[in-house]
Motif scaffolding. Structure first.
Motif, PDB file in Angstrom:
ATOM      1  N   ILE A   1       0.852  -1.184   0.000  1.00 30.68           N
ATOM      2  CA  ILE A   1       0.000   0.000   0.000  1.00 30.68           C
ATOM      3  C   ILE A   1       0.889   1.236   0.000  1.00 30.68           C
ATOM      4  O   ILE A   1       1.844   1.330   0.771  1.00 30.68           O
ATOM      5  CB  ILE A   1      -0.910   0.037   1.248  1.00 30.68           C
ATOM      6  CG1 ILE A   1      -1.663  -1.287   1.404  1.00 30.68           C
ATOM      7  CG2 ILE A   1      -1.895   1.197   1.170  1.00 30.68           C
ATOM      8  CD1 ILE A   1      -2.391  -1.410   2.723  1.00 30.68           C
ATOM      9  N   ASP A   2       0.568   2.196  -0.849  1.00 31.26           N
ATOM     10  CA  ASP A   2       1.307   3.450  -0.925  1.00 31.26           C
ATOM     11  C   ASP A   2       0.589   4.495  -0.069  1.00 31.26           C
ATOM     12  O   ASP A   2      -0.557   4.864  -0.341  1.00 31.26           O
ATOM     13  CB  ASP A   2       1.376   3.906  -2.379  1.00 31.26           C
ATOM     14  CG  ASP A   2       2.430   4.977  -2.606  1.00 31.26           C
ATOM     15  OD1 ASP A   2       2.869   5.602  -1.629  1.00 31.26           O
ATOM     16  OD2 ASP A   2       2.803   5.186  -3.783  1.00 31.26           O
ATOM     17  N   ALA A   3       1.268   4.984   0.961  1.00 35.80           N
ATOM     18  CA  ALA A   3       0.640   5.904   1.907  1.00 35.80           C
ATOM     19  C   ALA A   3       0.412   7.293   1.343  1.00 35.80           C
ATOM     20  O   ALA A   3      -0.418   8.048   1.880  1.00 35.80           O
ATOM     21  CB  ALA A   3       1.495   6.008   3.184  1.00 35.80           C
TER      22      ALA A   3
ATOM     23  N   GLU B   1       0.209  -4.407 -12.785  1.00 38.79           N
ATOM     24  CA  GLU B   1       1.365  -5.156 -13.261  1.00 38.79           C
ATOM     25  C   GLU B   1       2.420  -5.313 -12.174  1.00 38.79           C
ATOM     26  O   GLU B   1       3.078  -6.358 -12.074  1.00 38.79           O
ATOM     27  CB  GLU B   1       1.969  -4.466 -14.484  1.00 38.79           C
ATOM     28  CG  GLU B   1       3.110  -5.240 -15.110  1.00 38.79           C
ATOM     29  CD  GLU B   1       3.601  -4.623 -16.411  1.00 38.79           C
ATOM     30  OE1 GLU B   1       4.721  -4.963 -16.833  1.00 38.79           O
ATOM     31  OE2 GLU B   1       2.852  -3.813 -17.007  1.00 38.79           O
ATOM     32  N   GLY B   2       2.583  -4.279 -11.345  1.00 36.54           N
ATOM     33  CA  GLY B   2       3.609  -4.333 -10.307  1.00 36.54           C
ATOM     34  C   GLY B   2       3.183  -5.021  -9.027  1.00 36.54           C
ATOM     35  O   GLY B   2       4.028  -5.316  -8.173  1.00 36.54           O
ATOM     36  N   GLY B   3       1.895  -5.269  -8.865  1.00 38.38           N
ATOM     37  CA  GLY B   3       1.436  -5.961  -7.672  1.00 38.38           C
ATOM     38  C   GLY B   3       1.106  -5.059  -6.506  1.00 38.38           C
ATOM     39  O   GLY B   3       1.097  -5.512  -5.356  1.00 38.38           O
ATOM     40  N   LEU B   4       0.816  -3.773  -6.762  1.00 38.67           N
ATOM     41  CA  LEU B   4       0.402  -2.877  -5.684  1.00 38.67           C
ATOM     42  C   LEU B   4      -1.062  -3.138  -5.350  1.00 38.67           C
ATOM     43  O   LEU B   4      -1.921  -3.138  -6.226  1.00 38.67           O
ATOM     44  CB  LEU B   4       0.583  -1.417  -6.097  1.00 38.67           C
ATOM     45  CG  LEU B   4       0.382  -0.395  -4.966  1.00 38.67           C
ATOM     46  CD1 LEU B   4       1.631  -0.317  -4.105  1.00 38.67           C
ATOM     47  CD2 LEU B   4       0.022   0.978  -5.517  1.00 38.67           C
ATOM     48  N   ALA B   5      -1.349  -3.337  -4.076  1.00 41.62           N
ATOM     49  CA  ALA B   5      -2.725  -3.655  -3.675  1.00 41.62           C
ATOM     50  C   ALA B   5      -3.596  -2.415  -3.556  1.00 41.62           C
ATOM     51  O   ALA B   5      -4.784  -2.456  -3.898  1.00 41.62           O
ATOM     52  CB  ALA B   5      -2.714  -4.411  -2.347  1.00 41.62           C
TER      53      ALA B   5
ATOM     54  N   ASP C   1       8.493  -1.189  13.040  1.00 44.26           N
ATOM     55  CA  ASP C   1       7.054  -1.012  13.246  1.00 44.26           C
ATOM     56  C   ASP C   1       6.544   0.349  12.777  1.00 44.26           C
ATOM     57  O   ASP C   1       5.330   0.556  12.713  1.00 44.26           O
ATOM     58  CB  ASP C   1       6.693  -1.159  14.727  1.00 44.26           C
ATOM     59  CG  ASP C   1       6.869  -2.572  15.240  1.00 44.26           C
ATOM     60  OD1 ASP C   1       6.949  -3.504  14.414  1.00 44.26           O
ATOM     61  OD2 ASP C   1       6.936  -2.748  16.473  1.00 44.26           O
ATOM     62  N   HIS C   2       7.454   1.262  12.450  1.00 44.37           N
ATOM     63  CA  HIS C   2       7.045   2.649  12.233  1.00 44.37           C
ATOM     64  C   HIS C   2       7.484   3.209  10.879  1.00 44.37           C
ATOM     65  O   HIS C   2       7.561   4.432  10.711  1.00 44.37           O
ATOM     66  CB  HIS C   2       7.582   3.516  13.368  1.00 44.37           C
ATOM     67  CG  HIS C   2       7.153   3.034  14.711  1.00 44.37           C
ATOM     68  ND1 HIS C   2       5.860   3.135  15.154  1.00 44.37           N
ATOM     69  CD2 HIS C   2       7.845   2.370  15.687  1.00 44.37           C
ATOM     70  CE1 HIS C   2       5.769   2.589  16.350  1.00 44.37           C
ATOM     71  NE2 HIS C   2       6.941   2.130  16.687  1.00 44.37           N
ATOM     72  N   VAL C   3       7.717   2.342   9.910  1.00 43.50           N
ATOM     73  CA  VAL C   3       8.122   2.771   8.574  1.00 43.50           C
ATOM     74  C   VAL C   3       7.153   2.187   7.556  1.00 43.50           C
ATOM     75  O   VAL C   3       6.753   1.029   7.649  1.00 43.50           O
ATOM     76  CB  VAL C   3       9.564   2.324   8.244  1.00 43.50           C
ATOM     77  CG1 VAL C   3       9.991   2.860   6.882  1.00 43.50           C
ATOM     78  CG2 VAL C   3      10.530   2.785   9.320  1.00 43.50           C
ATOM     79  N   CYS C   4       6.746   3.010   6.591  1.00 42.50           N
ATOM     80  CA  CYS C   4       5.880   2.550   5.504  1.00 42.50           C
ATOM     81  C   CYS C   4       6.379   3.147   4.201  1.00 42.50           C
ATOM     82  O   CYS C   4       7.378   3.869   4.175  1.00 42.50           O
ATOM     83  CB  CYS C   4       4.418   2.920   5.776  1.00 42.50           C
ATOM     84  SG  CYS C   4       4.066   4.695   5.736  1.00 42.50           S
ATOM     85  N   MET C   5       5.683   2.853   3.119  1.00 42.52           N
ATOM     86  CA  MET C   5       6.052   3.352   1.799  1.00 42.52           C
ATOM     87  C   MET C   5       5.188   4.551   1.444  1.00 42.52           C
ATOM     88  O   MET C   5       3.958   4.460   1.447  1.00 42.52           O
ATOM     89  CB  MET C   5       5.868   2.235   0.756  1.00 42.52           C
ATOM     90  CG  MET C   5       6.205   2.652  -0.665  1.00 42.52           C
ATOM     91  SD  MET C   5       6.160   1.251  -1.831  1.00 42.52           S
ATOM     92  CE  MET C   5       4.412   0.789  -1.742  1.00 42.52           C
TER      93      MET C   5
ATOM     94  N   GLN D   1       5.617  -5.771   6.772  1.00 41.33           N
ATOM     95  CA  GLN D   1       5.267  -4.613   7.593  1.00 41.33           C
ATOM     96  C   GLN D   1       5.499  -3.320   6.828  1.00 41.33           C
ATOM     97  O   GLN D   1       4.657  -2.427   6.819  1.00 41.33           O
ATOM     98  CB  GLN D   1       6.108  -4.600   8.872  1.00 41.33           C
ATOM     99  CG  GLN D   1       5.676  -5.577   9.941  1.00 41.33           C
ATOM    100  CD  GLN D   1       6.507  -5.404  11.197  1.00 41.33           C
ATOM    101  OE1 GLN D   1       7.469  -6.135  11.428  1.00 41.33           O
ATOM    102  NE2 GLN D   1       6.152  -4.423  12.009  1.00 41.33           N
ATOM    103  N   PHE D   2       6.668  -3.221   6.191  1.00 44.96           N
ATOM    104  CA  PHE D   2       6.989  -1.994   5.464  1.00 44.96           C
ATOM    105  C   PHE D   2       5.995  -1.746   4.336  1.00 44.96           C
ATOM    106  O   PHE D   2       5.476  -0.638   4.181  1.00 44.96           O
ATOM    107  CB  PHE D   2       8.413  -2.066   4.903  1.00 44.96           C
ATOM    108  CG  PHE D   2       8.683  -1.020   3.859  1.00 44.96           C
ATOM    109  CD1 PHE D   2       8.849   0.308   4.210  1.00 44.96           C
ATOM    110  CD2 PHE D   2       8.732  -1.360   2.495  1.00 44.96           C
ATOM    111  CE1 PHE D   2       9.071   1.290   3.247  1.00 44.96           C
ATOM    112  CE2 PHE D   2       8.957  -0.394   1.531  1.00 44.96           C
ATOM    113  CZ  PHE D   2       9.120   0.933   1.913  1.00 44.96           C
ATOM    114  N   PHE D   3       5.716  -2.756   3.541  1.00 45.56           N
ATOM    115  CA  PHE D   3       4.915  -2.543   2.343  1.00 45.56           C
ATOM    116  C   PHE D   3       3.445  -2.266   2.635  1.00 45.56           C
ATOM    117  O   PHE D   3       2.794  -1.578   1.854  1.00 45.56           O
ATOM    118  CB  PHE D   3       5.047  -3.733   1.394  1.00 45.56           C
ATOM    119  CG  PHE D   3       6.221  -3.642   0.471  1.00 45.56           C
ATOM    120  CD1 PHE D   3       6.299  -2.656  -0.489  1.00 45.56           C
ATOM    121  CD2 PHE D   3       7.276  -4.538   0.572  1.00 45.56           C
ATOM    122  CE1 PHE D   3       7.385  -2.557  -1.345  1.00 45.56           C
ATOM    123  CE2 PHE D   3       8.366  -4.452  -0.282  1.00 45.56           C
ATOM    124  CZ  PHE D   3       8.418  -3.458  -1.237  1.00 45.56           C
TER     125      PHE D   3
END
Length: 380
Positions: free
Chosen positions: A58-60, A98-102, A326-330, A367-369
């Protein structure tokens, strides 16, 4: 500025050439792929593909296809040219598949109508809003976003519990967000209507000083949070909207941290260090304080001090070292970034494969993704 290319400098103008840029947006012509800066075997990339099939990414923070340009009015000449190129959501959504982003944030841009380029400062406020203009612009943009769903391009995602249903739909999930709270005109009462529109996160500040505070890129300013900003923070908590502090100066951000009773995030940023400093980066202490709320720092693939996808991986590991996994995302700022080193969702398996190759375990990579964002959104 020179020749207009897909990476026309919107937030930087000629200042980008001096390394002083604060933002960029992209035009229609698809460039060649951004450099990887590493090699993956076929098996390592296949592992990235398989990982993304098994775990939601997931892209934040993103502007997929630049929906915000459609119907924009009152623009200065350069932004008129830029806006006239139109949006390109179908291409970006195809890249997601194509890239698999949900799922991704689909962010409106609250102050787009009143911005312009400054060679010295990047994106700045060009003029004040006319009466009612900010709210009208928001309503146009949110209607355009909703049409993406009604046209069957995306599946609206209004809560983290819908992730399984979104993936089963076969269409990327779309989380409505707004970059800049200018459309509220300082009124927390308008948040209910935004929530009813499906908006689930708001970046309180963008590039215009509004009724909440000033942007962190306003040179020499570390502005406080206004009383209106405090009221908006509390009402977003009450409604269950995720507060995004990206672009907010440190003093104002710290005041939000004092009064919020829910986790918050900086959706797209990095940490200032002796090796890499920029007005859009935050201090390590502030990043740790955001993490202490249970919140998130979105790893931002802006080409500030890095030049390829390997550099983005370095930034991800730096954030993990600073605040914990636990505190990093994309938070890619896709289709709205400055010199992006990750500019195509089709490269997502490369990034996943690289993180796994470099020793990040599959649970931590998950967790990151997406896992961290789903957890924090659930708490909010």
């Amino acid at each position: 500025m020179g020749k207009l290319t897909r990476r026309v400098l919107l937030g930087a103008g000629a200042a980008a050439l001096a390394g002083a840029a604060y933002g960029v947006h992209t035009l229609r012509k698809r460039p060649g792929p951004a450099p990887l800066g590493f090699e993956l075997t076929a098996e390592e990339r296949a592992r990235g593909v398989a990982f993304l099939k098994a775990n939601p990414a997931i892209d934040a923070h993103a502007h997929p296809g630049q929906t915000f340009v459609r119907g924009a009015s009152g623009l200065p000449p350069l932004l008129q040219v830029y806006s006239a190129k139109g949006s390109f959501e179908r291409r970006t959504v195809s890249d997601m598949v194509e890239g698999g982003l949900a799922a991704s944030s689909f962010a409106a841009v609250a102050d787009f109508n009143v911005l312009d380029l400054s060679k010295e400062k990047g994106l700045v406020e060009r003029r004040p809003f006319e009466d009612g203009e900010a709210w009208a612009s928001y309503k146009i943009q949110i209607a355009n976003l909703k049409k993406l769903a009604s046209d069957g391009l995306v599946t609206v995602m209004s809560s983290p519990g819908e992730m399984d249903a979104v993936r089963a739909s076969g269409r990327p999930g779309a989380i409505w967000t707004v970059e800049g709270a200018d459309f509220l005109s300082g009124s927390s009462e308008r948040l209910q209507e935004a929530y009813d529109d499906g908006v689930r996160s708001i970046t309180l500040i963008h590039y215009r000083a509004n009724e909440i505070s000033e942007p962190m890129t306003a040179a020499g300013h570390d502005s406080a949070l206004s009383a209106a900003g405090e009221a908006i923070t509390r009402e977003m908590n009450r409604l269950g909207m995720l507060i995004d502090l990206a672009h907010m100066p440190e003093s104002a951000a710290r005041r939000v941290l004092e009064i919020t009773d829910k986790p918050v995030m900086f959706s797209h940023t990095h940490i200032n260090s002796p090796e890499a400093q920029h007005p859009r980066f935050i201090s390590a202490d502030l990043a740790r304080d955001v993490a202490a709320t249970g919140g998130l720092i979105g790893a931002w693939p802006s080409g500030i001090g890095i030049s390829d996808l390997a550099g983005y991986a370095d930034r991800i590991f730096q954030l993990i070292d600073a605040v914990g996994i636990d505190h990093v995302c994309m938070g890619t700022d896709m289709d709205g970034n400055y010199k992006p080193v990750f500019d195509d969702y089709r490269r997502l398996p490369d990034l996943a494969g690289l993180l796994l190759k470099r020793g990040l375990g599959e649970p931590e990579t998950a967790q990151f993704f997406g896992g961290n964002l789903l957890r924090v959104w659930g708490k909010v």
